[in-house]
Scaffold this motif. Structure first.
Motif, mmCIF file in Angstrom:
data_model
loop_
_atom_site.group_PDB
_atom_site.id
_atom_site.type_symbol
_atom_site.label_atom_id
_atom_site.label_comp_id
_atom_site.label_asym_id
_atom_site.label_seq_id
_atom_site.Cartn_x
_atom_site.Cartn_y
_atom_site.Cartn_z
ATOM 1 N N THR A 146 0.826 -1.213 0.000
ATOM 2 C CA THR A 146 0.000 0.000 0.000
ATOM 3 C C THR A 146 0.858 1.261 0.000
ATOM 4 O OG1 THR A 146 -1.761 -1.161 1.184
ATOM 5 C CG2 THR A 146 -1.823 1.256 1.225
ATOM 6 N N CYS A 147 1.817 1.350 0.936
ATOM 7 C CA CYS A 147 2.652 2.557 1.022
ATOM 8 C C CYS A 147 4.047 2.359 0.456
ATOM 9 C CB CYS A 147 2.746 3.032 2.476
ATOM 10 S SG CYS A 147 3.732 1.948 3.544
ATOM 11 N N CYS B 271 0.934 -2.821 8.661
ATOM 12 C CA CYS B 271 2.105 -2.072 8.204
ATOM 13 C C CYS B 271 2.857 -1.489 9.394
ATOM 14 C CB CYS B 271 1.671 -0.941 7.256
ATOM 15 S SG CYS B 271 3.073 0.021 6.618
ATOM 16 N N CYS C 289 0.298 4.619 7.807
ATOM 17 C CA CYS C 289 -0.302 3.698 6.838
ATOM 18 C C CYS C 289 -1.131 2.689 7.617
ATOM 19 C CB CYS C 289 0.790 2.988 6.025
ATOM 20 S SG CYS C 289 0.148 1.717 4.908
#
Length: 735
Positions: A639-640, A658, A664
């Motif tokens: 995602t990040c 995360c 995040c």
């Protein structure tokens, strides 16, 4: 006028009270109330530091959260009463209100000065304060110390040096530990990266040794020996290397043809004595034990850890009362200890009769160099007391340690071991060979140390079978043989318990800055140490913490009697990332140098702290900018792309989150112990399928249930969604 005496510890308070004219009955009656009183004199006591610095979260609740954005933390240092000291501290508070004059009777060192001064400051006392230095707890010495009381104002700067160091140790540890730990967590590490000025330097000392061993490159050299016969004596001497000889980086001959040429040139050639020095050398018994030297011997002989040794000595001191105060870094004794030697040796013989045969041979008129009032302070060498006990009631470990200390004290009253020492240089064919040997003439104190192999206090490296004292200048003979032995360079030895403790008391030798090294060595010159890191009182716990954090490991290795100490892979990787200032002994040397400036009045506590914070700010800024480049075996967050997915286990379920949370908030399910990041859509409504887990199995459910009411569920095979198998109907055969 009420005189209140604040002693650092109960044993010192009792000695002080007797010196003021009190007696044992008054001590017993005052024990429960926490002080002793004789006329206008009141003596009370601490148990070491009664106050401690507040933790960060006690200054501000926001510091409960470990967050890089909150670093570096800096706040006005504030003290609080320790939880386990509150009862006795309330006694001290009440007595301070009654007192007209207060006496600081802390130990005669920086920490002892601070220990009492901080109470006086904390309670905002403005009454007159005097200072008493008790360097010997014998009655006459205590009386002299009381008579020589001085104005406490003269010694305040010593306490301020200790205060500055205490504030900075806390700031250094909290800020750097949090900075590196949070940076490590962002990479998926769940360990705490403890950083302390002393602890990290200690681990680094081990790591440097491990790296030297791992990176050792084998090479070969030649040791050249000549066999000589002169004046009827046969002896061996080593070839003396010249500047023009071919040598390696260690100054060893590494050229085979050259070594062979020495053999050809010298064998069977005339030889002449070019230099002959002879003298009798007296070797005195070792100094009494300090805690670190006793810990080293106990590790070497019995395999005890530093903490196990300290706990046992503490028991012999407090419970059995047969040894003196254990947390001492000193080896010297007072002249009054010498005067009491007959009573001490008598108590030794009564405790363990095996020593009687040795006690009978002592010469109490002998005065070992350890008996020196000029170098003696309140912390003296560890020796037996005048009290005896039932030896059979001691544990095996207590017996072993008592025997070591008893033997050490008795040896002080044995004559020195005497050796005939000779240095001979032989010339043959314009080349020189040299030997230095010793022949034992009398055993002396070594009679008590028979079969004590590996004792660093017993150097017998020069001892030989033949005395060379009959060899004189210009005597002639023959070089009967020459050998060039090919040898392999050996790597350094791993540290073991005994050698590691010894190394920590010689830390100044590792300081790279010459001026700082000089200051470091000078501070410890009266303690017979080469610049120690850590104190005798804290070193054992510090070493244990190094193992508890996983930075150090120990285990058996062939060729070593004790367990070897090595750094873990994590520690090696972490230390490689740390800048020099965070792991070097030079940092301690610099702090000591600045502490000396406080004592001279050239630096304030605030200025000292400001200088340390410059270093802290620099380290934190580097961590914020560069993060922690450390290996991880975790999946990168899809995602990040900056964080890593770390397993989180709660009471209800297990999932992966995360490491950059809350920046995040990505989370993923767990599948058979690993993170599951595959995406699958519902065949009915097209919404995402979510992997779920029952007690025994995994299945998929539609995420669109709340939005569109889709109740689609699917089985899981190999991490893939499959249609659930229909349950078979069971048919009855009964009519």
């Amino acid at each position: 006028m009420v005189n209140l005496y604040l002693a650092e510890k109960p044993s010192l308070a009792r000695a002080l009270f007797l010196g003021l004219g009190g007696n044992e009955n008054l001590i017993k009656s005052g024990q429960r109330q926490g002080f002793y009183q004789y006329g206008d004199h009141i003596v009370t006591y601490c148990f070491g530091h009664m106050l401690e610095l507040l933790n960060p979260e006690e200054h501000d609740e926001k510091y409960k959260k470990w967050d890089l954005n909150l670093l570096p933390m800096r706040f006005e240092p504030k003290l609080k009463v320790k939880d386990d000291a509150k009862s006795q501290y309330s006694v001290i508070q009440q007595l301070l209100k009654k007192a007209d004059v207060i006496y600081n009777v802390g130990d005669p060192d920086e920490e002892g000065q601070l220990l009492i001064d901080e109470i006086i400051t904390y309670e905002r006392i403005t009454k007159p304060v005097k200072r008493i230095f008790i360097s010997d707890m014998n009655l006459n010495s205590v009386k002299k110390s009381i008579a020589n009381a001085s104005d406490n104002q003269r010694w305040l700067k010593n306490g301020l040096a200790a205060l500055a160091r205490s504030i900075c140790d806390q700031a250094w540890g909290f800020n750097l530990t949090r900075a590196y730990t949070v940076a490590g967590r962002q990479k998926g590490h769940d360990r705490m990266f403890n950083i302390g000025r002393v602890q990290t330097a200690a681990v680094n000392i081990v790591n440097e040794r491990c790296l030297a061993i791992e990176n050792h490159v084998k090479s070969y050299f030649f040791d050249i020996y000549g066999e000589f016969n002169i004046n009827g004596l046969n002896f061996t001497a080593s070839y003396e290397i010249k500047d023009s000889d071919p040598v390696d980086d260690n100054g060893k001959i590494n050229h085979k043809a050259f070594a062979e040429s020495i053999i050809e040139k010298c064998i069977d050639e005339p030889a002449i004595i070019e230099k002959a020095k002879h003298k009798d050398v007296n070797k005195n018994a070792p100094m009494p034990y300090s805690l670190s030297t006793l810990q080293g011997d106990c590790a070497r002989k019995f395999g005890l850890s530093a903490k196990e040794t300290l706990d046992t000595i503490q028991s012999l001191y407090e419970k059995h009362k047969v040894l003196t105060y254990p947390r001492s870094n000193a080896k010297y004794l007072s002249n009054e200890h010498h005067a009491a030697s007959r009573r001490i040796i008598s108590a030794i013989s009564q405790t363990n009769p095996i020593f009687k045969q040795f006690a009978d041979k002592t010469d109490l008129s002998l005065k070992h160099k350890c008996f020196n009032d000029d170098k003696f302070d309140n912390h003296h060498g560890i020796i037996p007391t005048e009290t005896s006990c039932d030896f059979s009631k001691l544990s095996a470990t207590e017996q072993n340690i008592y025997n070591l200390v008893a033997r050490s004290f008795i040896a002080l009253f044995y004559p020195p071991s005497v050796y005939a020492h000779s240095e001979i240089t032989v010339k043959v064919a314009d080349l020189q060979f040299h030997t230095e040997t010793e022949k034992k003439l009398s055993n002396g104190w070594k009679e008590l140390y028979t079969n004590d192999k590996g004792n660093p206090d017993i150097d017998e490296s020069l001892e030989g079978e033949t005395a060379l004292s009959s060899l004189k200048l210009s005597m002639q003979g023959t070089c009967e043989d020459v050998q060039a032995l090919s040898k392999e360079t050996a790597p350094p030895k791993y540290f073991v318990g005994s050698t590691f403790i010894r190394e920590l008391t010689r830390a100044a030798l590792k300081v790279t800055d010459p001026e700082l090294k000089k200051i470091f060595l000078k501070k410890f010159e009266d303690e017979d140490e080469l610049g120690a890191i850590g104190t005798e009182a804290t070193r054992a716990d510090m070493i244990e913490k190094c193992f508890e954090t996983g930075f150090l490991r120990k285990g058996k290795l062939k060729g070593y009697k004790e367990e070897v100490i090595v750094t873990s892979d994590m520690a090696k990787e972490f230390l490689a990332l740390l800048p020099f200032e965070c792991k070097a002994v030079d940092t301690t040397a610099q702090w000591i140098a600045w502490g000396e400036e406080i004592k001279k009045g050239n630096l304030t506590v605030t200025q000292y702290v400001d200088r340390i914070y410059e270093q802290i700010n620099k380290q934190v800024a580097q961590v914020k900018k560069n993060g922690l480049n450390i290996k991880v075996n975790l999946t990168s967050c899809p995602t990040c792309f900056d964080g890593y997915l770390k397993k989180i286990t709660t009471e209800k379920n297990t999932f992966f989150s995360c490491t950059r949370y809350p920046e995040c908030n990505a989370s993923f399910p767990e599948y058979k112990g690993n993170v599951y990041i595959e995406k699958h859509n519902c065949p009915k409504c097209g919404s995402a399928l979510i992997l779920r887990k029952t007690k025994d199995d995994y299945w998929f459910g539609c995420s669109g249930f709340k939005e569109n009411g889709c109740k689609q569920s699917m089985g899981c095979v190999g991490g893939k969604p499959v249609k659930k198998a229909q349950k078979r109907r069971s048919f009855s055969t009964k009519k």
